[in-house]
Design a protein around this motif. Structure first.
Motif, PDB file in Angstrom:
ATOM      1  N   ALA A  78       7.737 -10.097 -27.333  1.00 32.10           N
ATOM      2  CA  ALA A  78       6.662 -10.555 -26.664  1.00 32.10           C
ATOM      3  C   ALA A  78       7.209 -10.285 -25.023  1.00 32.10           C
ATOM      4  N   LEU A  79       8.548 -10.599 -24.808  1.00 34.34           N
ATOM      5  CA  LEU A  79       8.929 -10.443 -23.420  1.00 34.34           C
ATOM      6  C   LEU A  79       8.777  -8.956 -23.017  1.00 34.34           C
ATOM      7  N   ARG A  80       9.609  -7.996 -23.835  1.00 35.14           N
ATOM      8  CA  ARG A  80       9.475  -6.736 -23.761  1.00 35.14           C
ATOM      9  C   ARG A  80       7.957  -6.027 -23.661  1.00 35.14           C
ATOM     10  N   ALA A  81       6.916  -6.492 -24.341  1.00 36.74           N
ATOM     11  CA  ALA A  81       5.517  -6.205 -24.604  1.00 36.74           C
ATOM     12  C   ALA A  81       4.820  -6.754 -22.954  1.00 36.74           C
ATOM     13  N   ASP A  82       5.428  -7.926 -22.522  1.00 36.06           N
ATOM     14  CA  ASP A  82       4.919  -8.472 -21.098  1.00 36.06           C
ATOM     15  C   ASP A  82       5.191  -7.538 -20.049  1.00 36.06           C
ATOM     16  N   LEU A  83       6.722  -7.028 -20.097  1.00 38.69           N
ATOM     17  CA  LEU A  83       7.317  -5.984 -19.080  1.00 38.69           C
ATOM     18  C   LEU A  83       6.379  -5.059 -19.089  1.00 38.69           C
ATOM     19  N   LEU A  84       6.145  -4.332 -20.418  1.00 40.31           N
ATOM     20  CA  LEU A  84       5.541  -3.135 -20.345  1.00 40.31           C
ATOM     21  C   LEU A  84       4.105  -3.056 -19.945  1.00 40.31           C
ATOM     22  N   VAL A  85       3.459  -4.099 -20.073  1.00 42.51           N
ATOM     23  CA  VAL A  85       2.167  -4.402 -19.673  1.00 42.51           C
ATOM     24  C   VAL A  85       2.086  -4.377 -17.970  1.00 42.51           C
ATOM     25  N   THR A  86       3.305  -5.095 -17.407  1.00 43.71           N
ATOM     26  CA  THR A  86       3.297  -5.407 -16.310  1.00 43.71           C
ATOM     27  C   THR A  86       3.541  -3.911 -15.486  1.00 43.71           C
ATOM     28  N   LEU A  87       4.449  -3.201 -16.386  1.00 47.19           N
ATOM     29  CA  LEU A  87       4.881  -1.894 -15.787  1.00 47.19           C
ATOM     30  C   LEU A  87       3.601  -0.987 -15.520  1.00 47.19           C
ATOM     31  N   LEU A  88       2.794  -1.049 -16.554  1.00 44.52           N
ATOM     32  CA  LEU A  88       1.592  -0.063 -16.409  1.00 44.52           C
ATOM     33  C   LEU A  88       0.705  -0.501 -15.337  1.00 44.52           C
ATOM     34  N   TRP A  89       0.187  -1.606 -15.141  1.00 47.43           N
ATOM     35  CA  TRP A  89      -0.165  -1.954 -14.121  1.00 47.43           C
ATOM     36  C   TRP A  89       0.195  -1.983 -12.759  1.00 47.43           C
ATOM     37  N   ALA A  90       1.551  -2.043 -12.810  1.00 50.59           N
ATOM     38  CA  ALA A  90       2.112  -1.815 -11.592  1.00 50.59           C
ATOM     39  C   ALA A  90       1.944  -0.408 -10.986  1.00 50.59           C
ATOM     40  N   SER A  91       2.077   0.480 -11.911  1.00 50.55           N
ATOM     41  CA  SER A  91       1.814   1.944 -11.453  1.00 50.55           C
ATOM     42  C   SER A  91       0.699   2.193 -10.707  1.00 50.55           C
ATOM     43  N   ALA A  92      -0.543   1.572 -11.163  1.00 48.80           N
ATOM     44  CA  ALA A  92      -1.684   1.664 -10.119  1.00 48.80           C
ATOM     45  C   ALA A  92      -1.559   1.032  -8.685  1.00 48.80           C
ATOM     46  N   ALA A  93      -0.834  -0.380  -8.793  1.00 50.63           N
ATOM     47  CA  ALA A  93      -0.693  -0.860  -7.551  1.00 50.63           C
ATOM     48  C   ALA A  93       0.366   0.207  -6.680  1.00 50.63           C
ATOM     49  N   ALA A  94       1.190   0.600  -7.421  1.00 49.14           N
ATOM     50  CA  ALA A  94       2.239   1.686  -6.385  1.00 49.14           C
ATOM     51  C   ALA A  94       1.490   2.858  -6.027  1.00 49.14           C
ATOM     52  N   ALA A  95       0.468   3.069  -6.601  1.00 49.82           N
ATOM     53  CA  ALA A  95      -0.240   4.535  -6.347  1.00 49.82           C
ATOM     54  C   ALA A  95      -0.935   4.015  -5.039  1.00 49.82           C
ATOM     55  N   VAL A  96      -1.626   2.702  -4.944  1.00 51.58           N
ATOM     56  CA  VAL A  96      -2.264   2.291  -3.843  1.00 51.58           C
ATOM     57  C   VAL A  96      -1.434   2.029  -2.478  1.00 51.58           C
ATOM     58  N   ALA A  97      -0.261   1.359  -2.753  1.00 53.07           N
ATOM     59  CA  ALA A  97       0.661   1.027  -1.794  1.00 53.07           C
ATOM     60  C   ALA A  97       1.196   2.215  -1.143  1.00 53.07           C
ATOM     61  N   LEU A  98       1.540   3.167  -2.013  1.00 51.92           N
ATOM     62  CA  LEU A  98       2.138   4.479  -1.318  1.00 51.92           C
ATOM     63  C   LEU A  98       1.180   5.193  -0.533  1.00 51.92           C
ATOM     64  N   PHE A  99       0.000   4.942  -0.918  1.00 53.65           N
ATOM     65  CA  PHE A  99      -1.268   5.736  -0.005  1.00 53.65           C
ATOM     66  C   PHE A  99      -1.290   4.801   1.399  1.00 53.65           C
ATOM     67  N   LEU A 100      -1.332   3.468   1.166  1.00 52.96           N
ATOM     68  CA  LEU A 100      -1.338   2.747   2.292  1.00 52.96           C
ATOM     69  C   LEU A 100      -0.411   2.941   3.152  1.00 52.96           C
ATOM     70  N   ALA A 101       0.910   3.009   2.828  1.00 51.22           N
ATOM     71  CA  ALA A 101       2.161   2.949   3.504  1.00 51.22           C
ATOM     72  C   ALA A 101       2.396   4.267   4.171  1.00 51.22           C
ATOM     73  N   SER A 102       1.591   5.498   3.524  1.00 53.34           N
ATOM     74  CA  SER A 102       1.946   6.814   4.128  1.00 53.34           C
ATOM     75  C   SER A 102       0.662   7.179   5.151  1.00 53.34           C
ATOM     76  N   GLY A 103      -0.004   6.094   5.624  1.00 54.68           N
ATOM     77  CA  GLY A 103      -0.767   6.758   6.768  1.00 54.68           C
ATOM     78  C   GLY A 103      -2.123   5.925   6.350  1.00 54.68           C
ATOM     79  N   GLY A 104      -2.693   5.713   5.183  1.00 51.12           N
ATOM     80  CA  GLY A 104      -3.735   5.298   4.573  1.00 51.12           C
ATOM     81  C   GLY A 104      -4.347   4.153   5.086  1.00 51.12           C
ATOM     82  N   ALA A 105      -3.706   3.187   5.569  1.00 51.46           N
ATOM     83  CA  ALA A 105      -4.015   2.010   6.233  1.00 51.46           C
ATOM     84  C   ALA A 105      -4.690   2.185   7.358  1.00 51.46           C
TER      85      ALA A 105
END
Length: 473
Positions: free
Chosen positions: A31-58
């Protein structure tokens, strides 16, 4: 004919008691591995937005037109990330399969389809609106100039393919397709994602050379398509060549039900647990183009394995008649319908119809203490008691309590049991009195399985103790 629930006599087990296993601890780790996997999958979308904002998007949220355009870019980044996550989930990566199981991975894959499409459609609409506002023209009129940009025709084409994939994945639409036709359309998702990449790299400067965003997105594409290439194509080919499986016998065990005996090299090294399934391809002129997800009905030995097939359509009917000597390729093993999913000290199993096949292999493979497991076998008619004699033999050898129900379903009361049993007040709790301390494994027709699962949840059994194997796609 209706046969009431009845217990088979329990013989003295012929095997030494198995070592004690802490199933709850094993479940907690998974269950811990599953939670980490789900967190990683959602974090990938957050990382995409964060990189855009940090690279001048903001800094681009300064005017109404720029706000609309930037929101369009964010929608496109998140939508594309969801699509790549879907490909990773469909790649049948062993780590994901062992952590959350094939069924759950595909369920998450399907659940992301419509949000991804809506985000990508919103991406196009917002960009047209934003560019139109900046140029002072109607957004519809902006389609022409946007179409003229490098690689944009490919992007429009990719969106059209994604629409086709999502529409054909809707249950009401999917049922109108054969499995082969639906699968062929679904393969377009790979093409749709591939043709969208060029416009990401060439339009708008969002993924300009030398930026962290460009490295991130190219890495995601490599991960998604690398996983597909490795685990859907390369690994199955290598494994099929290594084990050299052929059909060694075809035996009818009931009208419309056939056991296919397989022979090969080092089949005990396939890594399969009882209850898991493979995706098989039989290389004859009538069957080579169709892959079949079928569970093992016997645990593989060094040189043999077995599957049991019920004829439910033209595809399964053809493989029931394959000649001896037919070469077989495969993908797998897949699924958590095995001892690896256990969370509780006791085991309760209910199987109906052809759902007996993975259960038979699961029981054969399991190391059980006497009295640890209880099995309920369900059939509408005596002709549907496939492999029951083999289950009885395994039950006698391992000290498993076995009950059977034969008869047409009750019109009143629990609809998953025969009418006589319903009238006598038989319940899921009376069949499995220690259900709260058990893992409940269910396999059979979806409608029957849903009824049993509903009763189990009504008794308070938590989701993580219910393991259902459904025969649908």
């Amino acid at each position: 004919m209706t046969t009431s629930t009845q217990a088979r006599p329990m013989a003295s087990p012929s095997l030494a008691p198995p070592p004690r296993v802490n199933h709850r601890r094993s479940y907690a780790r998974r269950a811990l591995r599953a939670d980490l996997l789900v967190t990683l999958l959602w974090a990938s979308a957050a990382a995409a937005v964060a990189l855009f904002l940090a690279s001048g998007g903001a800094a681009q949220f300064t005017s109404a037109a720029q706000i609309v355009t930037s929101l369009g870019i964010v929608a496109g980044l998140v939508g594309t990330d969801f699509i790549l996550v879907m490909l990773v989930l469909a790649a049948r990566i062993p780590l994901i399969d062992r952590t959350i199981g094939h069924d759950r991975a595909i369920a998450v894959h399907r659940s992301l389809g419509k949000p991804a499409l809506y985000l990508l459609l919103g991406h196009g609409a917002l960009l047209l609106t934003g560019y139109g506002m900046s140029a002072g023209i109607n957004p519809i009129a902006e389609i022409g100039p946007m179409w003229a940009l490098p690689d944009m025709p490919l992007a429009f084409g990719g969106t059209g393919l994604l629409i086709a994939v999502v529409v054909t994945s809707l249950v009401a639409v999917r049922r109108r397709f054969s499995y082969e036709g639906w699968h062929l359309v679904h393969l377009l998702s790979y093409v749709a994602v591939a043709v969208a990449l060029p416009h990401q790299l060439s339009v708008g400067g969002v993924l300009a050379e030398g930026t962290a965003q460009r490295v991130y997105w190219i890495g995601l594409y490599v991960l998604a398509f690398g996983a597909i290439a490795t685990f859907r194509f390369v690994e199955p080919v290598v494994s099929s060549l290594r084990h050299r499986i052929t059909v060694s016998g075809v035996r009818t065990i009931a009208p419309g039900v056939t056991s296919i005996e397989l022979t090969g090299r080092d089949l005990h090294k396939l890594g399969a647990s009882g209850g898991q399934f493979f995706i098989w391809r039989f290389w004859t002129g009538r069957t080579w183009w169709h892959s079949h997800p079928i569970s093992l009905s016997a645990v593989p030995t060094a040189g043999s394995a077995r599957i049991t097939v019920r004829e439910l359509g033209a595809g399964s009917g053809r493989i029931s008649a394959v000649p001896v000597g037919t070469k077989v390729s495969f993908e797998g093993p897949y699924g958590l319908f095995s001892g690896a999913a256990r969370t509780a000290p006791r085991l309760a199993i209910a199987a109906a119809g052809i759902g007996i096949t993975p259960v038979r292999a699961l029981l054969e493979h399991a190391r059980l203490a006497p009295g640890e497991a209880t099995v309920l076998l369900r059939a509408s008619t005596p002709e549907e008691t496939y492999l029951w004699d083999e289950i009885y033999d395994i039950a006698a050898a391992k000290g498993i309590t076995c009950y059977v129900m034969v008869g047409h379903r009750a019109a009143r009361g629990p609809g998953w049991m025969p009418a006589d049993d319903a009238r006598r007040g038989v319940t899921l709790a009376s069949v499995f009195p220690d259900l709260a301390r058990s893992d409940l494994y269910l396999c059979g027709p979806t409608a029957w399985l849903d009824l049993v699962e509903h009763d189990a949840k009504a008794l308070g059994l938590p989701d993580h103790q219910i393991h259902a194997e459904r025969f649908d796609w």
